[in-house]
Design an enzyme around this catalytic site. Sequence first.
Site, PDB file in Angstrom:
ATOM      1  N   LYS A  11      41.205  18.000 -34.047  1.00 44.50           N
ATOM      2  CA  LYS A  11      41.627  19.304 -34.588  1.00 44.50           C
ATOM      3  C   LYS A  11      40.536  19.969 -35.433  1.00 44.50           C
ATOM      4  O   LYS A  11      39.545  19.331 -35.826  1.00 44.50           O
ATOM      5  CB  LYS A  11      42.901  19.100 -35.417  1.00 44.50           C
ATOM      6  CG  LYS A  11      44.128  18.704 -34.590  1.00 44.50           C
ATOM      7  CD  LYS A  11      45.375  18.645 -35.470  1.00 44.50           C
ATOM      8  CE  LYS A  11      46.605  18.260 -34.669  1.00 44.50           C
ATOM      9  NZ  LYS A  11      47.832  18.261 -35.531  1.00 44.50           N
ATOM     10  N   TYR A  51      52.166  24.352 -28.616  1.00 43.00           N
ATOM     11  CA  TYR A  51      53.091  23.853 -29.637  1.00 43.00           C
ATOM     12  C   TYR A  51      54.461  24.527 -29.542  1.00 43.00           C
ATOM     13  O   TYR A  51      55.207  24.546 -30.525  1.00 43.00           O
ATOM     14  CB  TYR A  51      52.487  24.040 -31.031  1.00 43.00           C
ATOM     15  CG  TYR A  51      51.550  22.919 -31.456  1.00 43.00           C
ATOM     16  CD1 TYR A  51      52.005  21.601 -31.569  1.00 43.00           C
ATOM     17  CD2 TYR A  51      50.220  23.169 -31.763  1.00 43.00           C
ATOM     18  CE1 TYR A  51      51.155  20.575 -31.963  1.00 43.00           C
ATOM     19  CE2 TYR A  51      49.362  22.138 -32.163  1.00 43.00           C
ATOM     20  CZ  TYR A  51      49.853  20.842 -32.261  1.00 43.00           C
ATOM     21  OH  TYR A  51      49.011  19.820 -32.663  1.00 43.00           O
ATOM     22  N   ASN A 114      45.697  17.489 -40.074  1.00 42.26           N
ATOM     23  CA  ASN A 114      45.744  16.030 -39.928  1.00 42.26           C
ATOM     24  C   ASN A 114      44.875  15.487 -38.798  1.00 42.26           C
ATOM     25  O   ASN A 114      45.153  14.438 -38.226  1.00 42.26           O
ATOM     26  CB  ASN A 114      47.195  15.552 -39.837  1.00 42.26           C
ATOM     27  CG  ASN A 114      47.918  16.116 -38.634  1.00 42.26           C
ATOM     28  OD1 ASN A 114      47.324  16.819 -37.826  1.00 42.26           O
ATOM     29  ND2 ASN A 114      49.198  15.794 -38.498  1.00 42.26           N
ATOM     30  N   GLU A 128      50.657  18.015 -21.076  1.00 44.63           N
ATOM     31  CA  GLU A 128      49.555  18.428 -21.953  1.00 44.63           C
ATOM     32  C   GLU A 128      48.196  18.274 -21.265  1.00 44.63           C
ATOM     33  O   GLU A 128      47.303  19.119 -21.446  1.00 44.63           O
ATOM     34  CB  GLU A 128      49.613  17.623 -23.259  1.00 44.63           C
ATOM     35  CG  GLU A 128      50.835  17.994 -24.089  1.00 44.63           C
ATOM     36  CD  GLU A 128      51.042  17.135 -25.325  1.00 44.63           C
ATOM     37  OE1 GLU A 128      51.992  17.410 -26.072  1.00 44.63           O
ATOM     38  OE2 GLU A 128      50.265  16.186 -25.551  1.00 44.63           O
TER      39      GLU A 128
HETATM   40  P1  DAT Z   1      52.480  14.681 -34.636  1.00 41.17           P
HETATM   41  O1  DAT Z   1      51.225  15.526 -34.609  1.00 41.17           O
HETATM   42  O2  DAT Z   1      52.302  13.425 -35.454  1.00 41.17           O
HETATM   43  O3  DAT Z   1      53.019  14.379 -33.255  1.00 41.17           O
HETATM   44  P2  DAT Z   1      54.670  16.594 -34.922  1.00 41.17           P
HETATM   45  O4  DAT Z   1      54.695  16.648 -33.422  1.00 41.17           O
HETATM   46  O5  DAT Z   1      55.944  16.315 -35.640  1.00 41.17           O
HETATM   47  O6  DAT Z   1      53.586  15.523 -35.440  1.00 41.17           O
HETATM   48  O7  DAT Z   1      54.104  17.976 -35.503  1.00 41.17           O
HETATM   49  C1  DAT Z   1      53.033  18.639 -34.850  1.00 41.17           C
HETATM   50  C2  DAT Z   1      52.065  19.119 -35.889  1.00 41.17           C
HETATM   51  O8  DAT Z   1      52.704  20.097 -36.706  1.00 41.17           O
HETATM   52  C3  DAT Z   1      51.593  18.048 -36.889  1.00 41.17           C
HETATM   53  O9  DAT Z   1      50.529  17.271 -36.386  1.00 41.17           O
HETATM   54  C4  DAT Z   1      51.174  18.892 -38.063  1.00 41.17           C
HETATM   55  C5  DAT Z   1      52.201  20.011 -38.046  1.00 41.17           C
HETATM   56  N1  DAT Z   1      53.327  19.683 -38.948  1.00 41.17           N
HETATM   57  C6  DAT Z   1      54.334  18.817 -38.714  1.00 41.17           C
HETATM   58  N2  DAT Z   1      55.173  18.759 -39.758  1.00 41.17           N
HETATM   59  C7  DAT Z   1      54.682  19.628 -40.684  1.00 41.17           C
HETATM   60  C8  DAT Z   1      55.090  20.022 -41.995  1.00 41.17           C
HETATM   61  N3  DAT Z   1      56.200  19.519 -42.560  1.00 41.17           N
HETATM   62  N4  DAT Z   1      54.316  20.946 -42.647  1.00 41.17           N
HETATM   63  C9  DAT Z   1      53.209  21.462 -42.076  1.00 41.17           C
HETATM   64  N5  DAT Z   1      52.774  21.130 -40.851  1.00 41.17           N
HETATM   65  C10 DAT Z   1      53.497  20.219 -40.158  1.00 41.17           C
END
Ligand code: DAT
Length: 140
Positions: A11, A51, A114, A128
């Site tokens: 990222k 997303y 992250n 994807e």
């Molecule tokens: P992951 O990337 O571990 O699969 P996810 O699919 O739940 O996590 O979420 C996709 C992305 O969205 C994640 O990498 C970062 C962002 N994200 C998730 N929860 C968030 C939050 N509470 N606040 C801000 N960004 C968030």
Amino acid sequence: MAIQRTFSIIKPDATKRNLTGKIVAKFEDAGLRVVASKRIHMTLAQAQSFYGAHSERGFFGELCEFMISEPVVVQVLEGENAIQKNRDVMGATNPADAADGTIRKEFALSIGENSVHGSDSPEAAKEEIAFFFSGLELVG
Ligand code: DAT
Ligand code: MG
């Protein structure tokens, strides 16, 4: 468990800090092989579509803006149990919860910034990979 392929994104927070090589080393050390890789600057439409499952979440706008803020490196990783193995190497979404030695523990700045994306299921991996790569670009 058979050989699988999974989709990964390094990222913007990581490409900006020149961490691409260190992150790829983590994948390779875990036994994952890079079978496709390219550096791209995502469009807003691509980020919103990629997303799409999160479009109702409060952080969706912020997430998409972040994903287009700098170039990213999209990759296909191959190996035994690759989807779960990649998730294990990535660590928990929130770096505060990520285990020692994981990419997110070592490199992530926050739950939003992250450092890496990884597919979470075989169905997601297939979708994807096809979103960013043609079959000819995957060289096993
Ligand atoms: P992951 O990337 O571990 O699969 P996810 O699919 O739940 O996590 O979420 C996709 C992305 O969205 C994640 O990498 C970062 C962002 N994200 C998730 N929860 C968030 C939050 N509470 N606040 C801000 N960004 C968030
Ligand atoms: Mg996810």
